[in-house]
Structures are given as C-alpha cells and as structure tokens.
Design a protein around this motif. Structure first.
Motif, PDB file in Angstrom:
ATOM      1  N   VAL A 120       0.866  -1.183   0.000  1.00 27.96           N
ATOM      2  CA  VAL A 120       0.000   0.000   0.000  1.00 27.96           C
ATOM      3  C   VAL A 120       0.902   1.232   0.000  1.00 27.96           C
ATOM      4  N   MET A 121       0.775   2.072  -1.014  1.00 29.49           N
ATOM      5  CA  MET A 121       1.598   3.287  -1.071  1.00 29.49           C
ATOM      6  C   MET A 121       1.044   4.317  -0.082  1.00 29.49           C
ATOM      7  N   PRO A 122       1.905   5.073   0.592  1.00 30.93           N
ATOM      8  CA  PRO A 122       1.363   6.103   1.490  1.00 30.93           C
ATOM      9  C   PRO A 122       0.607   7.157   0.673  1.00 30.93           C
ATOM     10  N   PRO A 123      -0.539   7.625   1.173  1.00 31.94           N
ATOM     11  CA  PRO A 123      -1.356   8.557   0.377  1.00 31.94           C
ATOM     12  C   PRO A 123      -0.808   9.990   0.435  1.00 31.94           C
ATOM     13  N   ILE A 124       0.448  10.147   0.091  1.00 32.37           N
ATOM     14  CA  ILE A 124       1.128  11.450   0.113  1.00 32.37           C
ATOM     15  C   ILE A 124       1.989  11.531  -1.146  1.00 32.37           C
ATOM     16  N   LYS A 125       2.667  12.657  -1.343  1.00 29.81           N
ATOM     17  CA  LYS A 125       3.604  12.777  -2.471  1.00 29.81           C
ATOM     18  C   LYS A 125       4.636  11.647  -2.340  1.00 29.81           C
ATOM     19  N   THR A 314      18.171  14.350   1.980  1.00 32.28           N
ATOM     20  CA  THR A 314      16.978  13.506   2.139  1.00 32.28           C
ATOM     21  C   THR A 314      15.895  13.941   1.160  1.00 32.28           C
ATOM     22  N   ASP A 315      14.963  13.039   0.921  1.00 32.71           N
ATOM     23  CA  ASP A 315      13.847  13.290   0.001  1.00 32.71           C
ATOM     24  C   ASP A 315      12.558  12.746   0.629  1.00 32.71           C
ATOM     25  N   PHE A 316      12.522  12.732   1.966  1.00 31.79           N
ATOM     26  CA  PHE A 316      11.383  12.115   2.663  1.00 31.79           C
ATOM     27  C   PHE A 316      10.181  13.067   2.706  1.00 31.79           C
ATOM     28  N   ALA A 317       8.980  12.492   2.674  1.00 29.22           N
ATOM     29  CA  ALA A 317       7.757  13.268   2.925  1.00 29.22           C
ATOM     30  C   ALA A 317       6.928  12.506   3.942  1.00 29.22           C
ATOM     31  N   VAL A 318       6.115  13.234   4.671  1.00 26.59           N
ATOM     32  CA  VAL A 318       5.294  12.607   5.717  1.00 26.59           C
ATOM     33  C   VAL A 318       3.851  13.101   5.597  1.00 26.59           C
ATOM     34  N   PRO A 319       2.885  12.432   6.230  1.00 25.94           N
ATOM     35  CA  PRO A 319       1.500  12.927   6.216  1.00 25.94           C
ATOM     36  C   PRO A 319       1.391  14.286   6.931  1.00 25.94           C
ATOM     37  N   ASP A 320       0.298  15.010   6.645  1.00 22.79           N
ATOM     38  CA  ASP A 320       0.116  16.373   7.180  1.00 22.79           C
ATOM     39  C   ASP A 320       0.326  16.463   8.685  1.00 22.79           C
ATOM     40  N   GLU A 321      -0.231  15.481   9.415  1.00 22.48           N
ATOM     41  CA  GLU A 321      -0.213  15.604  10.876  1.00 22.48           C
ATOM     42  C   GLU A 321       1.201  15.484  11.449  1.00 22.48           C
ATOM     43  N   THR A 329      12.087  16.898  15.053  1.00 25.46           N
ATOM     44  CA  THR A 329      12.988  15.740  15.172  1.00 25.46           C
ATOM     45  C   THR A 329      14.245  15.946  14.341  1.00 25.46           C
ATOM     46  N   TYR A 330      14.082  16.466  13.125  1.00 28.51           N
ATOM     47  CA  TYR A 330      15.251  16.735  12.281  1.00 28.51           C
ATOM     48  C   TYR A 330      16.242  17.632  13.043  1.00 28.51           C
ATOM     49  N   HIS A 331      15.736  18.769  13.532  1.00 19.48           N
ATOM     50  CA  HIS A 331      16.633  19.724  14.208  1.00 19.48           C
ATOM     51  C   HIS A 331      17.286  19.080  15.428  1.00 19.48           C
ATOM     52  N   GLN A 332      16.470  18.400  16.232  1.00 21.11           N
ATOM     53  CA  GLN A 332      16.985  17.817  17.487  1.00 21.11           C
ATOM     54  C   GLN A 332      18.118  16.836  17.204  1.00 21.11           C
ATOM     55  N   LEU A 333      17.910  15.922  16.253  1.00 15.84           N
ATOM     56  CA  LEU A 333      18.924  14.891  15.995  1.00 15.84           C
ATOM     57  C   LEU A 333      20.160  15.482  15.304  1.00 15.84           C
ATOM     58  N   LEU A 334      19.951  16.421  14.397  1.00 11.79           N
ATOM     59  CA  LEU A 334      21.089  17.019  13.682  1.00 11.79           C
ATOM     60  C   LEU A 334      21.934  17.882  14.618  1.00 11.79           C
ATOM     61  N   GLU A 335      21.244  18.627  15.511  1.00  8.89           N
ATOM     62  CA  GLU A 335      21.978  19.480  16.476  1.00  8.89           C
ATOM     63  C   GLU A 335      22.746  18.580  17.457  1.00  8.89           C
ATOM     64  N   ALA A 336      22.110  17.477  17.892  1.00  9.58           N
ATOM     65  CA  ALA A 336      22.776  16.587  18.842  1.00  9.58           C
ATOM     66  C   ALA A 336      24.070  16.034  18.253  1.00  9.58           C
ATOM     67  N   GLY A 380       8.071   5.645  10.083  1.00  8.94           N
ATOM     68  CA  GLY A 380       7.274   5.417  11.297  1.00  8.94           C
ATOM     69  C   GLY A 380       6.052   6.327  11.355  1.00  8.94           C
ATOM     70  N   TRP A 381       6.156   7.506  10.759  1.00  4.29           N
ATOM     71  CA  TRP A 381       5.000   8.432  10.738  1.00  4.29           C
ATOM     72  C   TRP A 381       4.110   8.211   9.515  1.00  4.29           C
ATOM     73  N   GLY A 382       4.352   7.118   8.779  1.00  2.58           N
ATOM     74  CA  GLY A 382       3.534   6.845   7.594  1.00  2.58           C
ATOM     75  C   GLY A 382       4.041   7.573   6.361  1.00  2.58           C
ATOM     76  N   GLY A 383       5.324   7.920   6.327  1.00  3.43           N
ATOM     77  CA  GLY A 383       5.874   8.690   5.208  1.00  3.43           C
ATOM     78  C   GLY A 383       6.513   7.822   4.139  1.00  3.43           C
ATOM     79  N   THR A 384       7.281   8.504   3.270  1.00  2.00           N
ATOM     80  CA  THR A 384       7.978   7.812   2.193  1.00  2.00           C
ATOM     81  C   THR A 384       9.469   8.166   2.229  1.00  2.00           C
ATOM     82  N   VAL A 385      10.314   7.265   1.714  1.00  2.00           N
ATOM     83  CA  VAL A 385      11.754   7.544   1.673  1.00  2.00           C
ATOM     84  C   VAL A 385      12.125   8.357   0.436  1.00  2.00           C
ATOM     85  N   SER A 386      11.206   8.460  -0.524  1.00  2.00           N
ATOM     86  CA  SER A 386      11.471   9.326  -1.678  1.00  2.00           C
ATOM     87  C   SER A 386      10.173   9.918  -2.195  1.00  2.00           C
TER      88      SER A 386
END
Ligand code: FAD
Length: 431
Positions: A120-125, A314-321, A329-336, A380-386
């Motif tokens: 099932v493809m995620p219903p996002i870009k 990265t080329d990830f997209a996630v659902p609206d929510e 999360t991006y900022h937290q992990l990259l800053e760490a 994990g958030w229902g996104g895509t890797v590309s």
C-alpha cells in the motif's frame, strides 16, 4: 525533448517537423494557435531535464502542490521493451484487476501477464518504487519506473490553460514556528476543508530554515556586490515562498490578502519580497535556486579536501499531521550530532529536503548513520523515503526498508514480465 525546448514550443505554438504532420494534426495545431495560453505544469527546476527522464522519474517540483506530478499529464506512452517489442499504451486502455492481475497485448499478439505489487503506497507525495493501486491504470506502472521496464520513444502529454498571472511572495518570519503556523493557515482548505486565509489554494509553498538563510547570507557576502541574492532581512529566522494564481483584476486584492495572512502569523509585511510580473517571479525563483547552488559550492570545497565526501540529501515526505514533529525531530537529531545542515523545500507537501554538509569523513559517516535514522522516523509516521527524486542505485536500502522483502520481490516479478534478463537499467531500485 528537453523541458526548456518543450516549454518554448508550447509558448510559441511551433513544433519541430510540424510541416510534415498529417492534415488532421495540422488542423488541430491551427485550432491550438487560436486558443489561449497553455502550459505543461511539471517543473522539476532543471530545464535540461528531458521529457523521457521526467516521465521515467515521475518528476515533480514546487507547483506539484497544486498541479500534481508528471504522471497526471501523460496520456499515452510508446515504449520499446527489452526484447525489442513495441508497447503502445493509452491512458484508460488497460486497467489492473482489483486483485492486481494485469494482461497487456503487444502488436505481435503476445500477451504479457503479471500482478502489480501488493504493497500500500502512502497517500502522500511519493516517488518510491513502482506505482501500485488496486484497479490502477497500467500506464502508471511505467511512469516512475526509472527506466527499468521499457524505453519511452513517444510521450503524449496533456496541457492545461495557464493562469493569467502568478503572484509570488517570499515572506520572512522570526523563527520556524511562525512559518509553520503560516503554512497551516495557507493550506487549511486542502487539508481540512476549513476556510483558508488566502484567496486561492497556493500553487507552491516552499520553505527555507534559519541555516538555509545563513548560508545564503554567507554566499552573498562571499560573492560581493555582483551577487544575484538580494539582502536578506537581518532578523529573519525562516522564510516561505508562496505562489498564487491571479488575474490582472484580482492581483492587487490577492497580494493584500497574502501580505495580511503573513502578518497575522508574525511576518512583517514590509520585509516581504513580492513579484507580480513574470520577470520578477523569475528573480524570486533565482533566489530559490541559489540555495542548492550554495550547498553544492560548500560541499565541493569540503570534498576537495576530503575525497569521497558528498552532501547527504533527504527526500522524505510525511502525512500532514507529522509536519511539525518531523521538523522538530530533524533539528533535534542534527543538532545533537553537531552536524552542519540546511533544511529547505516543498513544505506544502510536508516534503522538505535535509541537506547534511559533512565537514570531514568522520562527520560523513555519522551523517550517513543519522540519515538512515531519519528515514526510519519518516516511515514510522507513515511517510515515504522518496517523494520526488526516486530510488536509483544509492537509495536501494531505503526502498527495502519501506516495502520489505515482499515488496521488493513483487517489483522484481513485475520487471521479469517485461525484462526477464534484466537488461534495462539493471540495479536501479532493486537488484
Ligand atoms: C538542480 C536540480 C534540481 C532538481 N529539482 C527537482 C525537483 O524539485 N523535483 C523533482 O522531481 N526533480 C528535481 N530534479 C530531478 C529532475 O527531475 C530529474 O533530474 C529529471 O526529471 C530527469 O530527467 P533527465 O532528462 O535529466 O533524466 P536522466 O537523468 O537522463 O534519466 C533519469 C532516469 O530516467 C531514465 N530515462 C531517461 N529517459 C528515458 C526514456 N526515454 N525512457 C525510459 N527511461 C528513461 C534513465 O535511464 C534514468 O534512470 C532536479 C534536478 C536538478 C539537477
């Protein structure tokens, strides 16, 4: 045909070899010339992209938010398969069964039979792996197949009427949270059906984080007065580029509504950059393109001292929510990890690119590990890797992560139907 040549032909309504077209086609061309202004909406930034490459990658771009990706504008494909047979497929001519089986008749009466992947493809870009949906049009299997199923030799495209005018604005915000509040208010209608703060649904919503703005400031200073980058407001901690379709009559009202909406979310309207003509819009687009260029320059300098080092984009997209969660999360992990990075891109589709810019090979290895971690989070958030660049060869492990062994096996089975000896782009998407 390159996108540049195609757009020029559509604008001038003149096509190569038209004098040799059959009478019916020349009549259609004459009618086309009498009609208004038309456009081919996909615009993946790179004007030298070919129509074949764009279809093979299902290219998108900033205005995909409104218009959708290349697949929405492909009406027919003529392909050469690996064994030399020709497949001419028009949209609507062949649908997969609800359980996924399909049958395609070739001109030599050979039948190709198979089953579309069951994932099932995620219903996002999304541009990861073969397109798959119950009852889908088989044309969509080939669009975005990254050259693994056939070589397109003719592509029939659909054009749409172009907007009379386009309003482009870059709004600057003190920080990311105000920019996110603006994005939420600007696209609320398409997400939840509530009334948007804007007069129409945006064509594009593009993001620049604080690191991206700093990199542009640095680039401007380096180049000096000849830099095409205008001076950025010193208090800006994030920016959003917005495009709205308008008419000559509605342009002023649209600009006022947009500036008011920016102000309501904490942006000073006197700091915004506004473009109401094609020339001004091109200038704003040039500003947007200056960022990937600056990224490439910085990484080029570092790679010269550290052979083998590349940017990690990265080329990830996630659902609206998940939009706010994803950015936090991006900022937290990259800053760490104390990594150098910029975040920018198609925020309207919850699809921003993180570009990690390692300073040396030790950081490069840490960046790669983090990249995988970010991919897992997005999934994990229902996104895509590309969401738009596809898989190619480098991102195969990510596709495996997204669809698992069963998904990869299902794609291999589809490839075997059309290219049993794996002659076309071997090693793309999967081995
Ligand atoms: C600066 C820059 C910015 C970009 N921004 C975006 C963006 O915002 N959004 C986006 O979606 N993309 C973006 N891209 C990627 C762009 O969409 C692709 O590079 C482009 O669409 C591919 O077209 P190409 O002619 O370069 O194809 P190539 O790179 O030559 O080929 C791409 C793939 O398609 C296959 N292929 C090519 N022609 C055919 C054919 N006729 N039949 C079958 N397979 C074929 C190739 O084998 C290959 O696997 C960007 C690229 C650059 C350089």
């Amino acid at each position: 045909m390159t996108l540049e040549a195609l757009d020029k032909a559509i604008e001038k309504k003149t096509f190569p070899g038209e004098e040799d077209w059959p009478a019916g086609d020349r009549e259609a061309l004459a009618a086309f010339r009498q009609s208004g202004v038309w456009m081919f909406p996909p615009d993946p930034t790179e004007r030298s992209a070919t129509l074949g490459g764009m279809t093979a990658c299902n290219a998108s771009g900033a205005r995909t938010l409104f218009y959708g990706s290349t697949r929405h504008y492909v009406a027919r494909l003529r392909m050469v398969l690996a064994d030399g047979s020709i497949l001419d497929l028009r949209r609507g001519a062949c649908l997969a069964a609800d359980q996924g089986q399909f049958q395609l008749a070739l001109p030599d009466r050979m039948i190709r039979e198979g089953v579309i992947p069951g994932y099932v493809m995620p219903p996002i870009k999304n541009a990861a792996g073969y397109f798959s949906q119950p009852g889908m049009d088989l044309l969509d299997l080939f669009i975005g197949s990254e050259g693994t199923l056939g070589v397109f030799t003719e592509i029939e495209i659909m054009l749409i009427p172009a907007p009379e005018m386009i309003l482009g604005v870059i709004g600057f915000f003190p920080s990311e949270s105000e920019a996110l509040a603006f994005v939420r208010s600007a696209r609320i209608e398409s997400v939840s059906g509530e009334k948007s703060s804007l007069p129409s649904r945006p064509l594009a919503l593009e993001y620049f984080d604080a690191h991206a703005l700093d990199l542009l400031r640095e680039q401007k200073q380096k180049v000096g007065p000849s830099s095409p980058i205008p001076a950025l407001p010193s208090d800006a901690g994030s920016a959003v580029y917005i495009e709205l379709a308008a008419t000559e009559n509605s342009m002023e009202e649209a600009a006022e509504a947009l500036l008011a909406s920016l102000e309501a979310c904490g942006s000073r309207s006197d700091s915004a950059w506004t473009a109401t003509s094609p020339e001004e819009t091109e200038r704003l687009k040039a500003f947007r393109h200056a960022l990937p260029e600056a990224v490439n320059q910085r990484i080029g300098e570092r790679a010269a001292a550290n052979p083998g080092l590349t940017k990690l984009g990265t080329d990830f997209a996630v659902p609206d929510e998940a939009l706010e969660k994803m950015l936090a999360t991006y900022h937290q992990l990259l800053e760490a990890e104390k990594l150098d990075y910029v975040i920018f891109g198609h925020i309207g589709n919850n699809h921003v690119h993180v570009n990690i810019l390692p300073r040396d090979l030790v950081e490069y290895r840490r960046g790669k590990a983090l990249y995988l971690e970010l991919a897992k989070q997005a999934l994990g958030w229902g996104g895509t890797v590309s969401a738009e660049h596809g898989i190619g060869k480098l991102k195969k492990p990510l596709l495996q992560l997204m669809y698992g062994d069963a998904g990869i096996d299902a794609m291999r089975a589809v490839k075997r139907v059309f290219d049993p000896e794996s002659r076309l782009n071997p090693g793309n998407m999967f081995d």
